[in-house]
Design a protein around this motif. Structure first.
Motif, PDB file in Angstrom:
ATOM      1  N   TRP A 128      -4.420  -3.661   4.566  1.00  0.00           N
ATOM      2  CA  TRP A 128      -4.489  -5.117   4.408  1.00  0.00           C
ATOM      3  C   TRP A 128      -3.323  -5.784   5.149  1.00  0.00           C
ATOM      4  CZ3 TRP A 128      -1.095  -7.763   0.681  1.00  0.00           C
ATOM      5  CH2 TRP A 128      -1.392  -9.116   0.516  1.00  0.00           C
ATOM      6  N   ILE A 129      -2.158  -5.154   5.085  1.00  0.00           N
ATOM      7  CA  ILE A 129      -0.984  -5.732   5.740  1.00  0.00           C
ATOM      8  C   ILE A 129      -1.052  -5.559   7.253  1.00  0.00           C
ATOM      9  CG2 ILE A 129       1.534  -5.503   5.988  1.00  0.00           C
ATOM     10  CD1 ILE A 129       1.617  -4.773   3.010  1.00  0.00           C
TER      11      ILE A 129
ATOM     12  N   VAL B   7      -4.694   3.984  -2.650  1.00  0.00           N
ATOM     13  CA  VAL B   7      -4.295   2.612  -2.979  1.00  0.00           C
ATOM     14  C   VAL B   7      -3.247   2.130  -1.976  1.00  0.00           C
ATOM     15  CG1 VAL B   7      -3.169   1.156  -4.687  1.00  0.00           C
ATOM     16  CG2 VAL B   7      -4.838   2.843  -5.417  1.00  0.00           C
TER      17      VAL B   7
ATOM     18  N   VAL C  67      -5.068   1.177   1.160  1.00  0.00           N
ATOM     19  CA  VAL C  67      -5.719  -0.134   1.106  1.00  0.00           C
ATOM     20  C   VAL C  67      -4.674  -1.237   1.276  1.00  0.00           C
ATOM     21  CG1 VAL C  67      -6.938  -1.758  -0.395  1.00  0.00           C
ATOM     22  CG2 VAL C  67      -7.641   0.626  -0.303  1.00  0.00           C
ATOM     23  N   LEU C  68      -3.569  -1.059   0.586  1.00  0.00           N
ATOM     24  CA  LEU C  68      -2.493  -2.047   0.617  1.00  0.00           C
ATOM     25  C   LEU C  68      -1.969  -2.228   2.042  1.00  0.00           C
ATOM     26  CD1 LEU C  68      -0.705  -3.772  -1.167  1.00  0.00           C
ATOM     27  CD2 LEU C  68       0.706  -1.782  -1.621  1.00  0.00           C
ATOM     28  N   TRP C  69      -1.649  -1.119   2.694  1.00  0.00           N
ATOM     29  CA  TRP C  69      -1.088  -1.215   4.042  1.00  0.00           C
ATOM     30  C   TRP C  69      -2.147  -1.572   5.073  1.00  0.00           C
ATOM     31  CZ3 TRP C  69       3.727  -1.893   5.460  1.00  0.00           C
ATOM     32  CH2 TRP C  69       4.747  -1.551   4.561  1.00  0.00           C
TER      33      TRP C  69
END
Lengths: 305, 293
Positions: free
Chosen positions: A134-135, A127, A130-132
């Protein structure tokens, strides 16, 4: 007396029964697979049919494989990003929270900060990936923010540029790891006698002096535990690389775990993958042994003082 | 050494008076800690902030601006696309089963080692701990192979069995340390009252250890929830995947739809936040138990 000893021994052996399920499970899940893996590392095997014995050929190839050495170099980098940097940051933060914030603003605020810093640590790594991802992707949040604030010159392909990718992944690991060491250090500080800090303060010791002469020596056992566990974790990094970069670009973030996974399931050179995994295991065990040896020497020295 | 004529510290409250008056510095320190907190939580906030925006809102106002629009399209879209309900269910089932079985197995092992003091107990502990220290990569292919040949491939049972065993190594280590210090008189008294070993474990030891067992179960649950490699390898079909694996499979799929990625990340984060709130106390206390023996 003699009868009691025999009685005790008899009852002791009966307790083996309780260990049976655990040992049986361990044999199936760890013991046999571990030996199978070592066995397979001496063969050429595509995952089906009979493995063909090739002796040390896989290891010879491994030593000559520049990708393998590159993955080890990256592992060293991850030791810095997961063991060294987060430990230093959280030592400082823990001592500020303990020796400054909780004294001046109360325990509650210090616990609040601790909980907040801890949160990233319990996210599933995939997770976080995915978050990073995206960033950090080329059209991602970070580049949008940089452009919007007039820092367009700093825009980078954070995960796609071979020079930047490993730094980016390492940065994410620092972000993930801080909470773990922080919580352990805060717990360790809880057993330090506050009067130690008070006395040294009255003697004119400033924050940095108290940090260096009280906090660090007091937290030595915790620093060892954290050092050991995070170093071992760094040797096994897999999910962040798998999710964020897939080992790329151009092997720039390749690590041993991903390397063996790749050979197991993509190229299906199972024997070679097993050799990589075995080498990685050997390194892990040697490193842990060195760590524990140093630790036991340290405690012995401490006892002599 | 230092020539301070300060009298001996009269009391603990005295500490606050001279220190608290040192002026503006404390506010700077506080501001710095808040800035650091903002940095640590920023990614999570960004996911929340953008998961509920429309794509046009995101494109025109950027990721930092607060939402000018509100939509749950991204969340619902991702939810149904990956069938998130089943992912959550699989993860819950796997983690809860491992928490339960792992604690039971740890309890049995630790009872033999800590209370039974069986010969070779310490050696057994070392071997168990070595087992969790070695990289999972050196087990994963044989486990994959064994699961395939035993028909457990792509079934939740395979990771349940594997993680029960792996997690119980740590549990055994922790619980046998606790049980070694278990008051002997209590065990002796139960023995005199005619309780057999099984009854002592079940009616005497387990109730007393309940708080520690709760910490352990919490750990096992969260660790299993976060596991990646083994579920990735063993659970191939969509219907059996866990949240963690579903997230990993997502990488780079939605680069062109940033709000959907934000929604996906938010959905991945939410269960963890819920556990965090539920287990916060146990967790922060538990780390102490786990790390410093």
């Amino acid at each position: 007396m003699a009868m009691q000893t025999t009685l005790r021994r008899r009852s002791s052996s009966a307790y083996w029964l309780y260990l049976f399920p655990g040992l049986f499970g361990f044999l199936i899940v760890v013991g046999i697979p571990f030996l199978m893996n070592i066995g397979v590392s001496f063969t050429s095997w595509r995952g089906i049919g009979m493995p063909k014995f090739v002796g040390l050929a896989n290891y010879a190839r491994l030593i000559a494989d520049s990708a393998f050495w590159m993955s080890l170099e990256h592992t060293l980098f991850f030791v810095v990003a997961m063991a060294v940097v987060p430990t230093l940051i959280s030592l400082l933060v823990a001592s500020v929270l303990f020796d400054y914030i909780s004294v001046r603003f109360g325990q509650g605020l210090s616990s609040f900060f601790r909980a907040g810093y801890y949160l990233p640590q319990i996210l599933p790594i995939s997770v976080a990936g995915v978050l990073w991802g995206w960033i950090l992707n080329p059209h991602g949040v970070l580049n949008m923010i940089l452009e919007a604030t007039g820092l367009g010159g700093l825009v980078g392909n954070w995960l796609g540029d071979p020079d930047l990718a490993i730094l980016s992944v390492g940065f994410v690991m620092v972000w993930l790891q801080i909470g773990y060491s922080l919580v352990v250090f805060m717990a360790g500080l809880a057993r330090v006698d506050p009067s130690l800090y008070e006395a040294s303060e009255l003697d004119g010791a400033g924050f940095l002096q108290r940090f260096w002469y009280i906090t660090i020596p007091m937290l030595k056992p915790e620093i060892f535990v954290i050092g050991l566990t995070t170093t071992i974790a760094a040797l096994k990094v897999f999910a962040p690389v798998y999710v964020m970069t897939n080992g790329g670009p151009n092997n720039a973030t390749l690590v041993p775990s991903f390397f063996s996974f790749y050979h197991f399931f993509s190229t299906v050179r199972v024997g070679y993958g097993a050799a990589v995994a075995t080498a990685q295991t050997a390194i892990t065990i040697v490193l842990a042994a060195v760590f524990l040896w140093v630790q036991s020497r340290q405690t012995e020295e401490g006892d002599h003082d | 050494m230092t020539d301070t004529s300060v009298p001996a510290a009269p009391g603990p409250t005295d500490r606050n008076i001279p220190r608290g008056k040192r002026g503006a510095l404390r506010w700077w320190v506080l501001a710095f800690l808040f800035a650091f907190l903002a940095f640590m939580l920023a990614p999570i906030f960004l996911a929340l902030n953008n998961a509920i925006k429309t794509a046009t809102d995101y494109a025109t106002n950027g990721p930092l601006a607060l939402p000018q629009s509100f939509t749950v399209e991204g969340l619902l879209g991702f939810w149904s696309y990956v069938d998130f309900t089943s992912k959550i269910w699989n993860s819950l089932l796997l983690s809860a089963a491992v928490a339960l079985f792992g604690v039971i197995l740890s309890l049995l092992n630790a009872y033999a080692i800590g209370v039974g003091r069986i010969r070779g107990g310490r050696a057994t502990l070392v071997i168990l701990l070595l087992g969790i220290m070695i990289p999972q990569e050196s087990l994963v292919y044989p486990l994959y192979y064994l699961a395939k040949s035993s028909g457990l491939y792509d079934s939740l049972w395979a990771p349940i069995i594997i993680f029960t065993v792996l997690q119980s190594a740590f549990g055994t280590y922790l619980l046998s340390a606790v049980m070694t210090t278990f008051p002997h008189e209590i065990l002796e008294a139960a023995r005199v009252d005619g309780a057999n070993r099984w009854q002592i474990l079940w009616y005497v030891v387990t109730p007393i250890l309940r708080p520690t067992l709760a910490v352990l179960a919490t750990f096992f649950f969260i660790w299993t929830w976060n596991e990646f490699l083994i579920p990735l390898v063993l659970l191939v079909s969509n219907a059996n995947q866990t949240v963690s694996v579903a997230m990993g499979a997502l990488s780079g799929q939605y680069v062109s739809q940033p709000t959907i990625t934000a929604a996906a990340a938010l959905l991945g984060i939410t269960p963890t936040i819920i556990f965090f709130l539920i287990f916060q106390r146990t967790l922060t206390k538990g780390v102490v138990v786990g790390a410093v023996k």
